[in-house]
Write a protein that holds these residues in place. Sequence first.
Motif, PDB file in Angstrom:
ATOM      1  N   UNK A  55     101.071   7.109 -32.260  1.00 43.64           N
ATOM      2  CA  UNK A  55     101.801   8.133 -31.500  1.00 43.64           C
ATOM      3  C   UNK A  55     101.056   9.460 -31.461  1.00 43.64           C
ATOM      4  N   UNK A  56     100.385   9.797 -32.546  1.00 46.96           N
ATOM      5  CA  UNK A  56      99.666  11.079 -32.592  1.00 46.96           C
ATOM      6  C   UNK A  56      98.570  11.142 -31.543  1.00 46.96           C
ATOM      7  N   UNK A  76     112.815   9.620 -36.483  1.00 49.87           N
ATOM      8  CA  UNK A  76     111.748   9.152 -37.370  1.00 49.87           C
ATOM      9  C   UNK A  76     110.407   9.219 -36.657  1.00 49.87           C
ATOM     10  N   UNK A  77     110.388   8.880 -35.379  1.00 48.17           N
ATOM     11  CA  UNK A  77     109.152   8.919 -34.594  1.00 48.17           C
ATOM     12  C   UNK A  77     108.697  10.356 -34.364  1.00 48.17           C
ATOM     13  N   UNK A  79     109.467  13.189 -36.076  1.00 46.63           N
ATOM     14  CA  UNK A  79     109.263  14.054 -37.241  1.00 46.63           C
ATOM     15  C   UNK A  79     107.789  14.382 -37.519  1.00 46.63           C
ATOM     16  N   UNK A  80     106.885  13.386 -37.551  1.00 48.46           N
ATOM     17  CA  UNK A  80     105.481  13.716 -37.818  1.00 48.46           C
ATOM     18  C   UNK A  80     104.747  14.301 -36.613  1.00 48.46           C
ATOM     19  N   UNK A  81     105.435  14.416 -35.475  1.00 46.41           N
ATOM     20  CA  UNK A  81     104.801  14.902 -34.248  1.00 46.41           C
ATOM     21  C   UNK A  81     105.221  16.321 -33.880  1.00 46.41           C
ATOM     22  N   UNK A  82     106.126  16.908 -34.665  1.00 48.22           N
ATOM     23  CA  UNK A  82     106.695  18.218 -34.312  1.00 48.22           C
ATOM     24  C   UNK A  82     105.609  19.262 -34.055  1.00 48.22           C
ATOM     25  N   UNK A  83     104.657  19.376 -34.966  1.00 48.91           N
ATOM     26  CA  UNK A  83     103.596  20.375 -34.798  1.00 48.91           C
ATOM     27  C   UNK A  83     102.693  20.051 -33.620  1.00 48.91           C
ATOM     28  N   UNK A  84     102.385  18.780 -33.442  1.00 54.16           N
ATOM     29  CA  UNK A  84     101.508  18.382 -32.335  1.00 54.16           C
ATOM     30  C   UNK A  84     102.160  18.628 -30.975  1.00 54.16           C
ATOM     31  N   UNK A  85     103.484  18.621 -30.945  1.00 48.77           N
ATOM     32  CA  UNK A  85     104.207  18.823 -29.688  1.00 48.77           C
ATOM     33  C   UNK A  85     104.415  20.299 -29.343  1.00 48.77           C
TER      34      UNK A  85
END
Length: 260
Positions: A55-56, A76-77, A79-85
């Motif tokens: 996804x990143x 869940x998907x 959460x680890x993408x917040x900064x990248x978005x």
Amino acid sequence: MKKLGFIGMGNMAGAIAQGIVKSGFLKGEDIIAYDIVSSQLDKVKDLGFVIAKDEKEVVCESEMVFIGVKPQVVEKVLEPLIDLLKNKALISIVLGYDYARYQELLDSSTRHIFVMPNTPARVLAGMSLIEETHSLTLEEFDFVKKMFSSIGEIEVVPSHLMGAAGTLSGCGPAFVYMIIEALADGAVKEGVPRDMAYKLASQTIVGSGLMQLETSLHPGVLKDQVCSPGGSTIRGVEALEKGNIRATLMDAITSAVHYK
């Protein structure tokens, strides 16, 4: 950098992805995609999509991100993408995740919009509801409207109507397929070959829908135009009324709207 990145390639996202390429709105090489189930990507490999490793990579390599995962895993998907978005635009078709919900989940710099499409998008005959409240730029909003217009019709809908209206267009195809099957079964019972019966039933529904859309006549008026006094059609209508078809279809929408 790709124009559009897909996270999730299930039935609905896959139908949209295939539709926008089939319509010519985007080329396959303009799109990058990822799904945790690799076999889901088979449907778009032949279209020239770039397949991401995760996804990143989708977020980093696309101008706009399209999320089409199941509602139970969206947080869940993301959460680890917040900064990248941050400072990116997100298009979501995840049921239950509207503008207000994403305002709580995403960074304030992430622009987002909620769209409720339906599966006929795959054959460029979709009905997509676009939430009126969003945080996209004018240019991005225009892109979204043009993209979904390329695979069918669109309607910009107030937030409070997205649930009921989206149930009609989103769940409706399943109800219509049941009607097609039942009409065909009736013809098969009377001796019509199965394939012919499906074609007749499906085209009859397509044509009837187009006639209502193009004439804007009340469905009851169009129904009356087919019913000759004492004829076969009105006798069939009577049978449908005895079976409570109107109340049953209304109940189907209500049950779907209020599902928890």
